[in-house]
Design an enzyme around this catalytic site. Structure first.
Site, PDB file in Angstrom:
ATOM      1  N   SER A 141       0.850  -1.188   0.000  1.00 45.80           N
ATOM      2  CA  SER A 141       0.000   0.000   0.000  1.00 45.80           C
ATOM      3  C   SER A 141       0.887   1.240   0.000  1.00 45.80           C
ATOM      4  CB  SER A 141      -0.894   0.026   1.234  1.00 45.80           C
ATOM      5  OG  SER A 141      -1.581   1.259   1.337  1.00 45.80           O
ATOM      6  N   TYR A 159      -2.677   0.156  10.192  1.00 47.87           N
ATOM      7  CA  TYR A 159      -2.582  -0.241   8.785  1.00 47.87           C
ATOM      8  C   TYR A 159      -1.239   0.206   8.202  1.00 47.87           C
ATOM      9  CZ  TYR A 159      -4.143  -1.002   3.950  1.00 47.87           C
ATOM     10  OH  TYR A 159      -4.264  -1.437   2.647  1.00 47.87           O
TER      11      TYR A 159
END
Length: 287
Positions: free
Chosen positions: A150, A163
């Site tokens: 990501s 995250y």
């Protein structure tokens, strides 16, 4: 550009998080190439529906598609997956460690959320690769490992620290994995880091039912991934309808500059540096 040798017809692609989103789109694409596909997910009902969808894309239909229910945060279940893959003809040619969750997090929020995010998004990737890749190496064939990362693991924007931490670890793991593979398999088995942009999936929908104009579909993301696999990229940095490659490049360079120039961390959002960052993008329309 040549098709990656691990994606030949008849080979096996094993994909975690395959019941929806990017994983499902990847499974369908590998199936279109004539590969056999093993879809892995924690949700049995969604997995069955996904298998039907992938079978519709496969030249050999349902015979080319299989499923396996597993929670990637549980090593024992991944051990069962590795054993199962070892019984299949030829073993795995492509492994895509893609499963992930994003429930949202706060720095001093609940411990259960932090542990779930780290267990699925980081340990799930590490354990998937550590359990499946040795079999690929032993098989002696061309192999491809795709790890879904990501941009939040690179520029680490404020707002979802669990995250970010997990995906930053995924980036470091994928880099170490590729170094290990190129050093020990002479490139026969290789790794790639998929870095999606804004993609409209169940993970990112957050109650929305229509795709935002700036988001890519999972299918667009996988089409870009296949193009860059053919080009030989390790960092498959995806644009989207809002963000160009150049804007990503400048954001990443600015984040690295925080270390090089000893600015405060996350200086893009710091009151003393935010305007300087915006000025650095002045020549980019729509930035």
């Amino acid at each position: 550009m040549a098709r990656h040798p691990a994606t030949t017809a008849g080979g096996l692609a094993v994909i975690t998080g395959a019941a929806s989103g990017i994983g499902l789109a990847a499974a369908a694409q590998f199936a279109r190439l004539g590969m056999r596909v093993l879809l892995v997910d924690v949700d049995e009902a969604r997995l069955a529906a996904a298998a039907d969808q992938v079978a519709a894309a496969a030249p050999e239909g349902r015979d080319a598609v299989d499923t396996f229910v597993a929670d990637v945060s549980r090593r024992a279940e991944l051990g069962r997956l590795a054993t199962h893959v070892g019984t299949l003809p030829g073993g795995a040619d492509v492994v895509m460690a893609n499963a992930g969750i994003q429930p949202g997090s706060r720095l001093f929020g609940g411990e259960d959320t932090w542990r779930a995010v780290i267990d699925v998004n980081l340990w799930g990737v590490i354990d998937t690769c550590r359990m499946l890749v040795p079999g690929m190496i032993a098989g002696g064939k061309p192999g491809l490992v795709i790890v879904t990362g990501s941009k939040q693991g690179i520029t680490t924007p404020p707002g979802d620290p669990a995250y970010n931490v997990a995906k930053a670890g995924v980036k470091a793991f994928a880099e170490a994995l590729e170094h290990e593979l190129r050093s020990t398999t002479e490139g026969r088995v290789s790794a790639r880091l998929l870095i999606p942009g804004f993609v409209f999936t169940p993970l990112t929908a957050r109650g929305r039912v229509e795709k935002p104009a700036g988001a890519w579909t999972p299918e667009e993301t996988i089409a870009f991934m296949m193009e860059r696999l053919e080009a030989g990229d390790f960092y498959i940095l995806c644009p989207d309808g809002e963000t160009t490659r150049e804007l990503d490049r400048r954001r990443i360079a600015w984040a690295a500059g925080d270390v090089i120039d000893n600015r405060p961390p996350l200086s893009r959002w710091h009151p003393d540096h935010a305007e300087a960052f915006k000025a650095s993008l002045a020549d980019l329309a729509g930035s």
